[in-house]
Design a protein around this motif. Structure first.
Motif, PDB file in Angstrom:
ATOM      1  N   LEU A   1       0.801  -1.222   0.000  1.00  0.00           N
ATOM      2  CA  LEU A   1       0.000   0.000   0.000  1.00  0.00           C
ATOM      3  C   LEU A   1       0.836   1.275   0.000  1.00  0.00           C
ATOM      4  N   ALA A   2       1.989   1.217   0.657  1.00  0.00           N
ATOM      5  CA  ALA A   2       2.912   2.357   0.675  1.00  0.00           C
ATOM      6  C   ALA A   2       2.211   3.660   1.070  1.00  0.00           C
ATOM      7  N   ILE A   3       1.416   3.629   2.147  1.00  0.00           N
ATOM      8  CA  ILE A   3       0.848   4.857   2.701  1.00  0.00           C
ATOM      9  C   ILE A   3       1.167   4.933   4.192  1.00  0.00           C
ATOM     10  N   GLU A   4       0.910   6.098   4.778  1.00  0.00           N
ATOM     11  CA  GLU A   4       1.248   6.315   6.182  1.00  0.00           C
ATOM     12  C   GLU A   4       0.437   5.384   7.086  1.00  0.00           C
ATOM     13  N   LEU A   5       1.110   4.796   8.068  1.00  0.00           N
ATOM     14  CA  LEU A   5       0.435   3.901   9.014  1.00  0.00           C
ATOM     15  C   LEU A   5      -0.024   4.699  10.220  1.00  0.00           C
ATOM     16  N   LEU A   6      -1.336   4.704  10.442  1.00  0.00           N
ATOM     17  CA  LEU A   6      -1.899   5.470  11.550  1.00  0.00           C
ATOM     18  C   LEU A   6      -1.936   4.631  12.820  1.00  0.00           C
ATOM     19  N   GLY A   7      -2.037   3.322  12.656  1.00  0.00           N
ATOM     20  CA  GLY A   7      -2.050   2.472  13.836  1.00  0.00           C
ATOM     21  C   GLY A   7      -2.380   1.031  13.511  1.00  0.00           C
ATOM     22  N   ILE A   8      -2.081   0.179  14.488  1.00  0.00           N
ATOM     23  CA  ILE A   8      -2.355  -1.251  14.342  1.00  0.00           C
ATOM     24  C   ILE A   8      -3.272  -1.668  15.490  1.00  0.00           C
ATOM     25  N   VAL A   9      -4.366  -2.321  15.158  1.00  0.00           N
ATOM     26  CA  VAL A   9      -5.300  -2.772  16.185  1.00  0.00           C
ATOM     27  C   VAL A   9      -5.249  -4.287  16.245  1.00  0.00           C
ATOM     28  N   PRO A  10      -4.889  -4.847  17.399  1.00  0.00           N
ATOM     29  CA  PRO A  10      -4.820  -6.308  17.482  1.00  0.00           C
ATOM     30  C   PRO A  10      -6.209  -6.933  17.519  1.00  0.00           C
ATOM     31  N   GLU A  11      -6.285  -8.180  17.074  1.00  0.00           N
ATOM     32  CA  GLU A  11      -7.525  -8.951  17.196  1.00  0.00           C
ATOM     33  C   GLU A  11      -7.877  -9.040  18.676  1.00  0.00           C
ATOM     34  N   ASP A  12      -9.145  -8.822  19.007  1.00  0.00           N
ATOM     35  CA  ASP A  12      -9.509  -8.760  20.407  1.00  0.00           C
ATOM     36  C   ASP A  12     -10.970  -9.178  20.561  1.00  0.00           C
ATOM     37  N   GLU A  13     -11.215 -10.195  21.386  1.00  0.00           N
ATOM     38  CA  GLU A  13     -12.588 -10.684  21.587  1.00  0.00           C
ATOM     39  C   GLU A  13     -13.468  -9.635  22.237  1.00  0.00           C
ATOM     40  N   ASP A  14     -12.853  -8.714  22.964  1.00  0.00           N
ATOM     41  CA  ASP A  14     -13.625  -7.657  23.634  1.00  0.00           C
ATOM     42  C   ASP A  14     -14.440  -6.839  22.636  1.00  0.00           C
ATOM     43  N   ILE A  15     -13.930  -6.762  21.376  1.00  0.00           N
ATOM     44  CA  ILE A  15     -14.631  -5.986  20.356  1.00  0.00           C
ATOM     45  C   ILE A  15     -16.015  -6.588  20.110  1.00  0.00           C
ATOM     46  N   ILE A  16     -16.071  -7.903  20.005  1.00  0.00           N
ATOM     47  CA  ILE A  16     -17.349  -8.561  19.731  1.00  0.00           C
ATOM     48  C   ILE A  16     -18.316  -8.325  20.889  1.00  0.00           C
ATOM     49  N   VAL A  17     -17.795  -8.467  22.097  1.00  0.00           N
ATOM     50  CA  VAL A  17     -18.624  -8.248  23.288  1.00  0.00           C
ATOM     51  C   VAL A  17     -19.146  -6.811  23.303  1.00  0.00           C
ATOM     52  N   SER A  18     -18.258  -5.877  23.084  1.00  0.00           N
ATOM     53  CA  SER A  18     -18.638  -4.466  23.173  1.00  0.00           C
ATOM     54  C   SER A  18     -19.604  -4.083  22.057  1.00  0.00           C
ATOM     55  N   THR A  19     -19.387  -4.656  20.853  1.00  0.00           N
ATOM     56  CA  THR A  19     -20.280  -4.366  19.732  1.00  0.00           C
ATOM     57  C   THR A  19     -21.699  -4.838  20.054  1.00  0.00           C
ATOM     58  N   ASN A  20     -21.785  -6.031  20.620  1.00  0.00           N
ATOM     59  CA  ASN A  20     -23.100  -6.571  20.958  1.00  0.00           C
ATOM     60  C   ASN A  20     -23.776  -5.772  22.068  1.00  0.00           C
ATOM     61  N   ARG A  21     -22.971  -5.221  22.974  1.00  0.00           N
ATOM     62  CA  ARG A  21     -23.543  -4.457  24.077  1.00  0.00           C
ATOM     63  C   ARG A  21     -23.762  -2.996  23.711  1.00  0.00           C
ATOM     64  N   GLY A  22     -23.185  -2.579  22.580  1.00  0.00           N
ATOM     65  CA  GLY A  22     -23.341  -1.187  22.170  1.00  0.00           C
ATOM     66  C   GLY A  22     -22.518  -0.222  22.994  1.00  0.00           C
ATOM     67  N   ILE A  23     -21.390  -0.715  23.494  1.00  0.00           N
ATOM     68  CA  ILE A  23     -20.481   0.165  24.251  1.00  0.00           C
ATOM     69  C   ILE A  23     -19.100   0.089  23.599  1.00  0.00           C
ATOM     70  N   PRO A  24     -18.664   1.145  22.919  1.00  0.00           N
ATOM     71  CA  PRO A  24     -17.337   1.111  22.286  1.00  0.00           C
ATOM     72  C   PRO A  24     -16.247   0.714  23.283  1.00  0.00           C
ATOM     73  N   VAL A  25     -15.300  -0.122  22.873  1.00  0.00           N
ATOM     74  CA  VAL A  25     -14.263  -0.628  23.787  1.00  0.00           C
ATOM     75  C   VAL A  25     -13.439   0.484  24.416  1.00  0.00           C
ATOM     76  N   VAL A  26     -13.314   1.601  23.715  1.00  0.00           N
ATOM     77  CA  VAL A  26     -12.473   2.663  24.284  1.00  0.00           C
ATOM     78  C   VAL A  26     -13.058   3.214  25.590  1.00  0.00           C
ATOM     79  N   MET A  27     -14.362   2.989  25.800  1.00  0.00           N
ATOM     80  CA  MET A  27     -14.985   3.497  27.015  1.00  0.00           C
ATOM     81  C   MET A  27     -14.582   2.685  28.244  1.00  0.00           C
ATOM     82  N   GLU A  28     -14.199   1.445  28.014  1.00  0.00           N
ATOM     83  CA  GLU A  28     -13.758   0.613  29.140  1.00  0.00           C
ATOM     84  C   GLU A  28     -12.271   0.383  28.947  1.00  0.00           C
ATOM     85  N   ASN A  29     -11.510   1.233  29.530  1.00  0.00           N
ATOM     86  CA  ASN A  29     -10.113   1.366  29.160  1.00  0.00           C
ATOM     87  C   ASN A  29      -9.240   0.197  29.586  1.00  0.00           C
ATOM     88  N   LYS A  30      -9.552  -1.004  29.159  1.00  0.00           N
ATOM     89  CA  LYS A  30      -8.684  -2.100  29.550  1.00  0.00           C
ATOM     90  C   LYS A  30      -8.334  -3.033  28.401  1.00  0.00           C
TER      91      LYS A  30
END
Lengths: 266, 267
Positions: free
Chosen positions: B195-224
């Motif tokens: 792609l040769a473009i600027e890298l803004l960040g890398i997000v690891p695979e995380d099961e918390d995402i699925i949980v948070s998506t289903n609960r409607g609470i973005p993971v960033v709100m629970e800072n862990k």
């Protein structure tokens, strides 16, 4: 240009026409042997007119076998005419012609067709007319370059990108997309790249496919610049060996010139 | 000074556009910025679900565009985070309901009131995508470390460059360090290589995402969670902060052998 089927149907069964692409013999529908006879009669009427020339043969949708094509070739050579291209809507005929070393399209036909297609394309990246086209950018998936002359890219050609050039294709970068050099039928065209790992590589009517993802990864590890060209009827890729590929006698020549220079000194 | 419009797009579907939009919006709002997230995926709306604002929808983006309601009526305020708003997509219409110019007009209306406008683009490269990138000041491409997603991302980068909207920056989502380590997954270098473009960040695979998506609470709100941390870092980088990339490697086993190996490497 290639006539459409309807045009052919309205013409007499055999016609010979001069076009900007040279002489084209149209063979229409009808019995094969009577077409051959008609053609022979036509040529016989003005035997000197065609002598030494070269013609393309347009057979429309007709399927030709190799012996039939040979028959035509022999007939034409009797009048000292050489057959250089066979145009047909039939893939089988095209294949037979390609196997006999004949072109299956008129000069620039594919390039021109693509150029015409690209005219109305908002993603068009084509500027026609020049001898060579220089691009200093990454060619990305879905982008396509089509140019009647040579194409030089300084940057990578990513998977999914396409270059069609009438002449040579030079990539100062990694070539991982699809390329077609010599698209006008020029089998002297070459493709060279710092990393030659195209998905599909075509030169004139010849096709080579990449050896596959696994292999190409291992391949990229030990990479050297390579040059691809047509040799004995197939596309071969060789490591780039500076002068030898293009100028086999360069060593001898260099020595001779050095000797000449020295002799002028003393 | 008006808002910065950031469009999040990918080409391929299912790589995390909506998750990224929800989390980056929340993270920017938590940093005190006034943020509005717009769901541009008309007909397949789900940003509201991921943000947990589904039950608050009265009006949507198409209503605003068609003048059926005022902008203020369609803006849904997130009650958990100060300064976070969203405009949902219409569910009963499709992408042809709005044009690129409509998106530009909507954003121009919102610009004076906000610091950031994040647009969640639909998958694909058709009208919906063109709508989403039309008002963008900045475009984030999101991709996963898969050949197909990277191929699509490359296509989108090309389209964005052709629109004169480049250069786009990249978020690499759902990276699994252990798979990379085993050589079973493309690594960051492989993706950037194409792609040769600027890298803004890398997000690891995380099961918390699925949980948070289903609960409607973005993971960033629970800072862990690690993914939440990664999104916070990306938000910080969007604000111009210099945050180093997260160390995604699992903690090394503390056997005496690896300690010695570590010492040797350090020396």
């Amino acid at each position: 240009m290639i006539s459409s089927r309807t045009e052919i149907a309205n013409q007499p069964h055999v016609s010979i026409k001069g076009t900007s692409d040279g002489l084209i013999i149209h063979l229409g529908a009808g019995d094969w042997n009577s077409l051959i006879t008609t053609l022979a009669n036509k040529l016989d009427r003005t035997p000197t007119f065609f002598r030494g020339g070269r013609v393309a043969l347009n057979v429309g949708p007709r399927q030709l076998s190799a012996p039939q094509l040979e028959m035509i070739g022999n007939l034409l050579s009797k009048f000292q005419i050489s057959l250089w291209a066979v145009l047909s809507d039939s893939l089988e005929t095209q294949q037979v012609a390609a196997e006999m070393g004949l072109e299956t399209s008129l000069a620039l036909s594919r390039t021109e067709r693509l150029l015409a297609e690209k005219q109305n394309d908002p993603e068009r990246l084509v500027a026609g007319g020049e001898q060579a086209m220089l691009l200093r950018r990454i060619l990305r998936s879905g982008q396509s370059i089509c140019h009647a002359g040579h194409v030089v890219v300084i940057g990578d050609v990513n998977p999914g990108a396409e270059i069609v050039a009438g002449g040579d294709i030079v990539v100062w970068g990694r070539l991982r997309g699809s390329v077609h050099a010599g698209s006008n039928g020029n089998d002297q065209a070459i493709v060279c790249a710092l990393v030659l790992a195209p998905m599909l590589l075509r030169i004139a009517g010849y096709v080579a496919r990449s050896p596959g993802r696994e292999d190409s990864e291992a391949y990229e590890q030990s990479v050297v610049p390579e040059i691809a060209f047509v040799h004995n009827g197939q596309i071969v890729a060789e490591p780039w060996r500076a002068m030898e590929s293009l100028y086999p006698d360069w060593r001898a020549d260099l020595l001779r010139r050095a000797a000449n220079t020295l002799s002028t000194w003393f | 000074m008006g808002a910065t419009v950031i469009t999040i797009t990918s080409g391929k579907g299912g790589v995390g556009k909506t998750t990224a939009t929800a989390n980056l919006s929340a993270a920017l709002a938590m940093k005190g910025k006034r943020v509005v997230a717009i769901d541009a995926d008309i007909g397949l709306r789900n940003l509201d679900v991921v943000m947990g604002l589904e039950n608050r929808i009265v009006y949507d983006l198409v209503n605003v565009v068609e003048g059926a309601c005022r902008m203020r009526q369609a803006l849904i305020k997130d009650k958990r985070i100060e300064n976070l708003y969203m405009i949902p997509a219409a569910q009963s219409r499709d992408k042809s309901a709005i044009r690129p110019q409509d998106m530009i007009d909507v954003c121009d209306q919102l610009r004076p009131e906000f610091d950031f406008i994040l647009i969640d683009s639909p998958a694909g490269i058709e009208q919906g995508f063109r709508n989403a990138i039309a008002p963008a000041d900045r475009i984030c491409i999101i991709t996963t470390p898969e050949v197909s997603a990277v191929r699509d991302a490359d296509r989108v980068v090309g389209l964005i460059e052709a629109e004169g909207k480049g250069p786009a920056s990249l978020i690499l989502n759902r990276l699994r360090p252990q798979m990379v380590h085993r050589g079973d997954m493309l690594d960051t270098a492989d993706v950037l290589d194409v792609l040769a473009i600027e890298l803004l960040g890398i997000v690891p695979e995380d099961e918390d995402i699925i949980v948070s998506t289903n609960r409607g609470i973005p993971v960033v709100m629970e800072n862990k969670s690690r993914a939440g941390q990664a999104f916070c870092n990306i938000a910080a980088r969007l604000l111009g902060e210099d945050v180093p990339l997260m160390d995604l490697e699992e903690k090394p086993s503390s056997s005496w052998l690896s300690k010695i190996a570590g010492l040797v490497r350090r020396g």
